[in-house]
Motif scaffolding. Sequence first.
Motif, PDB file in Angstrom:
ATOM      1  N   GLY A 109       0.842  -1.203   0.000  1.00  0.00           N
ATOM      2  CA  GLY A 109       0.000   0.000   0.000  1.00  0.00           C
ATOM      3  C   GLY A 109       0.866   1.237   0.000  1.00  0.00           C
ATOM      4  O   GLY A 109       2.100   1.158   0.133  1.00  0.00           O
ATOM      5  N   GLY A 110       0.234   2.380  -0.138  1.00  0.00           N
ATOM      6  CA  GLY A 110       0.976   3.636  -0.175  1.00  0.00           C
ATOM      7  C   GLY A 110       1.606   3.969   1.168  1.00  0.00           C
ATOM      8  O   GLY A 110       2.709   4.535   1.240  1.00  0.00           O
ATOM      9  N   THR A 111       0.944   3.595   2.260  1.00  0.00           N
ATOM     10  CA  THR A 111       1.379   4.034   3.590  1.00  0.00           C
ATOM     11  C   THR A 111       2.801   3.597   3.948  1.00  0.00           C
ATOM     12  O   THR A 111       3.579   4.430   4.423  1.00  0.00           O
ATOM     13  N   PRO A 112       3.185   2.321   3.758  1.00  0.00           N
ATOM     14  CA  PRO A 112       4.531   1.929   4.217  1.00  0.00           C
ATOM     15  C   PRO A 112       5.681   2.276   3.273  1.00  0.00           C
ATOM     16  O   PRO A 112       6.845   2.015   3.603  1.00  0.00           O
TER      17      PRO A 112
ATOM     18  N   LEU B 159       1.382  -9.814   4.051  1.00  0.00           N
ATOM     19  CA  LEU B 159      -0.007 -10.038   4.458  1.00  0.00           C
ATOM     20  C   LEU B 159      -0.865 -10.664   3.368  1.00  0.00           C
ATOM     21  O   LEU B 159      -1.760 -11.444   3.658  1.00  0.00           O
ATOM     22  N   ASP B 160      -0.624 -10.237   2.105  1.00  0.00           N
ATOM     23  CA  ASP B 160      -1.648 -10.564   1.107  1.00  0.00           C
ATOM     24  C   ASP B 160      -1.107 -10.462  -0.319  1.00  0.00           C
ATOM     25  O   ASP B 160       0.019  -9.985  -0.552  1.00  0.00           O
ATOM     26  N   GLU B 161      -1.890 -10.936  -1.256  1.00  0.00           N
ATOM     27  CA  GLU B 161      -1.553 -10.869  -2.684  1.00  0.00           C
ATOM     28  C   GLU B 161      -2.849 -10.943  -3.494  1.00  0.00           C
ATOM     29  O   GLU B 161      -3.812 -11.599  -3.096  1.00  0.00           O
TER      30      GLU B 161
ATOM     31  N   ALA C 297      -5.037  -5.877   6.066  1.00  0.00           N
ATOM     32  CA  ALA C 297      -4.678  -6.767   4.943  1.00  0.00           C
ATOM     33  C   ALA C 297      -5.868  -6.699   3.985  1.00  0.00           C
ATOM     34  O   ALA C 297      -6.324  -5.604   3.641  1.00  0.00           O
ATOM     35  N   PHE C 298      -6.448  -7.830   3.580  1.00  0.00           N
ATOM     36  CA  PHE C 298      -7.670  -7.764   2.767  1.00  0.00           C
ATOM     37  C   PHE C 298      -8.846  -8.350   3.532  1.00  0.00           C
ATOM     38  O   PHE C 298      -9.755  -8.914   2.946  1.00  0.00           O
ATOM     39  N   ASN C 299      -8.810  -8.214   4.864  1.00  0.00           N
ATOM     40  CA  ASN C 299      -9.942  -8.653   5.677  1.00  0.00           C
ATOM     41  C   ASN C 299     -10.959  -7.522   5.715  1.00  0.00           C
ATOM     42  O   ASN C 299     -10.792  -6.532   6.430  1.00  0.00           O
TER      43      ASN C 299
ATOM     44  N   ALA D 179     -10.644   2.084  -4.181  1.00  0.00           N
ATOM     45  CA  ALA D 179      -9.490   2.728  -3.518  1.00  0.00           C
ATOM     46  C   ALA D 179      -8.182   2.295  -4.180  1.00  0.00           C
ATOM     47  O   ALA D 179      -7.239   3.085  -4.288  1.00  0.00           O
ATOM     48  N   ASN D 180      -8.098   1.042  -4.619  1.00  0.00           N
ATOM     49  CA  ASN D 180      -6.852   0.534  -5.198  1.00  0.00           C
ATOM     50  C   ASN D 180      -6.748   0.765  -6.705  1.00  0.00           C
ATOM     51  O   ASN D 180      -5.704   0.498  -7.303  1.00  0.00           O
ATOM     52  N   ALA D 181      -7.823   1.283  -7.318  1.00  0.00           N
ATOM     53  CA  ALA D 181      -7.821   1.531  -8.770  1.00  0.00           C
ATOM     54  C   ALA D 181      -6.736   2.536  -9.147  1.00  0.00           C
ATOM     55  O   ALA D 181      -6.240   2.534 -10.285  1.00  0.00           O
ATOM     56  N   ARG D 182      -6.315   3.375  -8.179  1.00  0.00           N
ATOM     57  CA  ARG D 182      -5.287   4.386  -8.491  1.00  0.00           C
ATOM     58  C   ARG D 182      -3.967   3.758  -8.928  1.00  0.00           C
ATOM     59  O   ARG D 182      -3.160   4.409  -9.585  1.00  0.00           O
ATOM     60  N   PHE D 183      -3.748   2.514  -8.559  1.00  0.00           N
ATOM     61  CA  PHE D 183      -2.499   1.849  -8.936  1.00  0.00           C
ATOM     62  C   PHE D 183      -2.586   1.147 -10.294  1.00  0.00           C
ATOM     63  O   PHE D 183      -1.592   0.627 -10.793  1.00  0.00           O
TER      64      PHE D 183
ATOM     65  N   ASN E 255      -8.144  10.848   5.023  1.00  0.00           N
ATOM     66  CA  ASN E 255      -9.080   9.809   4.546  1.00  0.00           C
ATOM     67  C   ASN E 255      -9.095   8.562   5.427  1.00  0.00           C
ATOM     68  O   ASN E 255      -9.968   7.709   5.271  1.00  0.00           O
ATOM     69  N   LYS E 256      -8.141   8.463   6.373  1.00  0.00           N
ATOM     70  CA  LYS E 256      -8.124   7.307   7.269  1.00  0.00           C
ATOM     71  C   LYS E 256      -8.696   7.644   8.650  1.00  0.00           C
ATOM     72  O   LYS E 256      -8.843   6.755   9.497  1.00  0.00           O
ATOM     73  N   ALA E 257      -9.016   8.932   8.891  1.00  0.00           N
ATOM     74  CA  ALA E 257      -9.372   9.372  10.252  1.00  0.00           C
ATOM     75  C   ALA E 257     -10.600   8.645  10.804  1.00  0.00           C
ATOM     76  O   ALA E 257     -10.614   8.238  11.971  1.00  0.00           O
TER      77      ALA E 257
END
Length: 257
Positions: free
Chosen positions: A41-44, A70-72, A144-146, A168-172, A205-207
């Motif tokens: 993700g963008g955060t890390p 975490l995931d794929e 993760a994707f839970n 949300a992930n469409a930006r990538f 957006n995460k608040a």
Amino acid sequence: MGNQIKVRIAENSQAAANDVASEFARAIQCKPSLILGLATGGTPVEVYRKLVAMVQNGQVSFSDCTTFNLDEYVGLAPDHHQSYRHFMQSKLFDHVDVTAEKTHVPSGVAEDLYQECEDYEAAIRNEGGIDLQLLGIGENGHIAFNEPGSEVKGRTSVVDLTENTIAANARFFDTIDHVPRKAITMGIGTILEASKIVLMATGRNKATAVARALSGGPGADSPASYLQSGEDVTFVLDADASSELPDALIESAEFIF
Ligand code: GLP
């Protein structure tokens, strides 16, 4: 119920990333054979950039570390430019001294995805479990994707992504139609077994998701709220991501400026 989640609030996302990267580097210095749980993700991204710099200037070494992501995405091969394996290679693994065989990301193109999930759980168990897990959080509170509605005891499995996550992930991706609809993800039960968990969240957006995760008790509407039952969980936030926290949580938070 676990111990109260600790909250650290940084002035901005750079300071939050510094804090998380330093915590991970210290943990590796204390135990060079650390079993790390890693997130995409963008955060890390900035955390990994800082860890790469620390490895390159000799402050820390990943040579004895083992990592589990975490995931794929289901259907994306490891070399696909939007696969999480590719993300990890390009943001971290290709630039540090980690041993390739010790890095684990579930395969989204395994012939038998259900076997892949079982094998992934077994691989984590064989290493004795995850020592330190990095997490992000989705705008809908997913970890993760839970997605909301996930089982608190869930193990690594194949899941459907929600429309919200796909958007949300469409930006990538080139278009939203290219975003996979399914993923393999560690379960909430898998994640909660990590000895220590650090969730990082930045941005306005995460608040709402962060405030819900930390207050109101654990509930299926917010997968991240299940972290309240973890034994050693820390949220590292920037000021924007902390902007909807109730006063009592702000008062008990540690400020890192
Ligand atoms: C993705 C990942 C999560 C991540 C989250 C937030 O879908 N599966 O592990 O934490 O969404 O991502 P970002 O950091 O880009 O906001």
